[in-house]
Design a protein around this motif. Structure first.
Motif, PDB file in Angstrom:
ATOM      1  N   VAL A   3      23.159  98.593 -12.569  1.00 57.46           N
ATOM      2  CA  VAL A   3      23.481  98.121 -11.213  1.00 57.46           C
ATOM      3  C   VAL A   3      22.293  98.287 -10.263  1.00 57.46           C
ATOM      4  N   LEU A   4      21.258  98.970 -10.714  1.00 56.82           N
ATOM      5  CA  LEU A   4      20.032  99.122  -9.920  1.00 56.82           C
ATOM      6  C   LEU A   4      18.869  99.279 -10.878  1.00 56.82           C
ATOM      7  N   ALA A   5      17.798  98.540 -10.643  1.00 54.02           N
ATOM      8  CA  ALA A   5      16.559  98.673 -11.414  1.00 54.02           C
ATOM      9  C   ALA A   5      15.405  98.381 -10.471  1.00 54.02           C
ATOM     10  N   GLU A   6      14.689  99.424 -10.073  1.00 57.97           N
ATOM     11  CA  GLU A   6      13.602  99.244  -9.120  1.00 57.97           C
ATOM     12  C   GLU A   6      12.460 100.195  -9.442  1.00 57.97           C
ATOM     13  N   LEU A  27      10.385 103.668 -13.360  1.00 60.79           N
ATOM     14  CA  LEU A  27      11.482 102.731 -13.156  1.00 60.79           C
ATOM     15  C   LEU A  27      12.734 103.531 -12.848  1.00 60.79           C
ATOM     16  N   ARG A  28      13.346 103.236 -11.714  1.00 61.42           N
ATOM     17  CA  ARG A  28      14.556 103.932 -11.299  1.00 61.42           C
ATOM     18  C   ARG A  28      15.761 103.066 -11.663  1.00 61.42           C
ATOM     19  N   LEU A  29      16.660 103.641 -12.458  1.00 63.15           N
ATOM     20  CA  LEU A  29      17.839 102.913 -12.913  1.00 63.15           C
ATOM     21  C   LEU A  29      19.110 103.581 -12.427  1.00 63.15           C
ATOM     22  N   ALA A  30      20.122 102.761 -12.130  1.00 59.86           N
ATOM     23  CA  ALA A  30      21.485 103.250 -11.949  1.00 59.86           C
ATOM     24  C   ALA A  30      22.355 102.457 -12.908  1.00 59.86           C
ATOM     25  N   VAL A  31      23.152 103.183 -13.695  1.00 64.30           N
ATOM     26  CA  VAL A  31      24.008 102.557 -14.698  1.00 64.30           C
ATOM     27  C   VAL A  31      25.458 102.887 -14.387  1.00 64.30           C
ATOM     28  N   ARG A  32      26.315 101.874 -14.439  1.00 64.98           N
ATOM     29  CA  ARG A  32      27.740 102.085 -14.156  1.00 64.98           C
ATOM     30  C   ARG A  32      28.490 102.369 -15.455  1.00 64.98           C
ATOM     31  N   ALA A  33      29.232 103.477 -15.454  1.00 66.34           N
ATOM     32  CA  ALA A  33      30.035 103.875 -16.609  1.00 66.34           C
ATOM     33  C   ALA A  33      31.513 103.732 -16.286  1.00 66.34           C
TER      34      ALA A  33
END
Length: 207
Positions: free
Chosen positions: A112-115, A121-127
């Protein structure tokens, strides 16, 4: 058993339907060190080698992928041309550099986020909600076969969560994670220790 430390990036060269899928994967490995019947993790999925060949640095191996595995892993992962994170199973005396990984995918998550943040690289992953209780800040998680540390967890009202990860430049270069973008799907395996702790907590609560 694996550690989540990727050895190489492989590519699915061909896929054939033989009841299950038979995938032939090329990778810069030594075929003499790939045993028939051995386990090898392909983007977090433990599979059995049924054939192999090639030369050192230009090897290939074949695996059978069941319908159950196809259903539980991210869409498109078994298509020709897909790049996979490759890790052979642990051998006696190998360094445990990541954390204990079984190669059993628990669920598919969504980026849901890749910047970019500096060089990382900063990632947010939805579980999904059923997975959220197993993911903790500073705990371990496996993403497409890569052992990572969770930086932060943000719970959502529907019971799901977004967990944040920092992918350093080296990890971006030697795995497929560096090419992830918002909306991409990823294979998630929770920490096996978190799984047992959750089970023990449930038994204690009922006692």
């Amino acid at each position: 058993m694996f550690t989540g430390i990727v050895t190489a990036i492989g590519t699915i060269e061909s896929v054939a339907k033989r009841g299950d899928l038979r995938a032939r994967i090329t990778a810069p490995l030594d075929p003499e060190r790939i045993d028939i019947g051995a386990s090898i993790a392909c983007s977090g999925v433990c599979l059995t080698v049924v054939d192999r060949g090639g030369s050192t640095g230009d090897a290939w191996f074949a695996v059978d992928v069941s319908g159950e595995t196809v259903a539980r892993t991210r869409p498109g992962i078994w298509d020709e041309g897909t790049r996979l994170n490759i890790e052979p199973s642990l051998r006696m005396g190998d360094e445990l550099g990541g954390h204990i990984v079984t190669g059993h995918v628990d669920a598919v998550g969504e980026v849901v986020l890749a910047e970019l943040d500096g060089g990382s690289l900063r990632l947010a992953v939805r579980a999904r909600p059923e997975l959220a209780p197993f993911i903790a800040e500073k705990g371990s998680v496996t993403l497409d076969g890569v052992s990572l540390t969770v930086n932060d967890v943000r719970d959502r009202r529907d019971g799901s969560c977004d967990f944040l990860l920092n992918i350093i430049p080296h990890t971006s270069e030697v795995t497929t994670l560096g090419s992830l973008a918002q909306g991409d799907k990823v294979n998630i395996e929770i920490d096996v220790l978190a799984r047992y702790l959750k089970r023990m907590q449930g038994l204690t609560a009922r006692a």
